[in-house]
Design a protein around this motif. Structure first.
Motif: not given
Length: 223
Positions: A73-91
């Protein structure tokens, strides 16, 4: 001219900014999805049963990875990849951060749609290209992709429409856009009229994207 009394100049500016953020998230995400999803779809087609070069050792891992992302589910995916998101986007909050999970989810989604479009191409066209001595790469890029173009455009249209909904969902975790505006003002500040306006704008977004996509498909099929 119809006026909406609750849309003050400040709220109108917020609505325009949110609409721009939503458009930005959707367009960038789908561009990334197409850039990654098309090679994945070509790989799935080539290495699958009846493909140009069947190879289960390549096809299955790619298929499993795509299915794993699609089934989350997209909402779970968003939370699950938070470390990767921070790595790519810086936030992990804001429009830039929301694009990362949106692009990931749409890549898996569009890869399967592209694969289906490629499989709908008449096998006789592929065999004719083989008989004329075309290489596998030439068949993929100069035969399959042009022949499947209407289906590919339709797949992009479906993905764009889905991304509008995903981008609104991203507002639940501070992703920006119309979803964020609807939650902050429509839900948290008890302004249902603002929520209703956001819903109408999202519907207009979807209708516009679907109409443009359908028009492009018709143009390509005529050619």
């Amino acid at each position: 001219m119809i006026t909406l009394p609750w849309l003050t100049p400040t709220l109108t500016d917020l609505m325009l900014d949110a609409a721009w953020e939503t458009l930005l998230m959707v367009v960038i995400s789908v561009l990334v999805a197409v850039a990654i999803g098309l090679p994945l779809a070509l790989a799935l087609y080539s290495t699958g049963n009846g493909g140009l070069r069947p190879n289960a050792w390549v096809n299955r891992p790619i298929g499993l990875l795509i299915n794993a992302v699609r089934s989350t589910p997209f909402i779970i995916l968003m939370v699950a990849i938070v470390p990767f998101t921070r790595l790519v986007a810086g936030t992990s909050i804001g429009t830039a951060a929301a694009i990362v999970p949106l692009a990931l989810a749409s890549t898996a989604f569009i890869a399967r749609l592209f694969e289906s479009a490629l499989r709908e191409v008449d096998r006789g066209v592929v065999e004719a290209a083989r008989a004329m001595g075309a290489t596998r790469l030439q068949i993929l890029l100069k035969v399959l992709v042009p022949e499947a173009l209407p289906g590919l455009i339709a797949a992009v249209t479906v993905t764009l429409v889905s991304l509008v909904g995903y981008s609104a969902m991203a507002g639940a975790v501070g992703g920006g856009g119309l979803g964020d505006l609807g939650i902050r003002f429509g839900y948290q500040r008890f302004m249902p009229e603002v929520m209703a306006t956001v819903v109408v704008v999202l519907i207009l977004f979807v209708q516009a994207l679907q109409s443009i996509g359908d028009w492009l498909v018709r143009r390509v099929r005529r050619r």
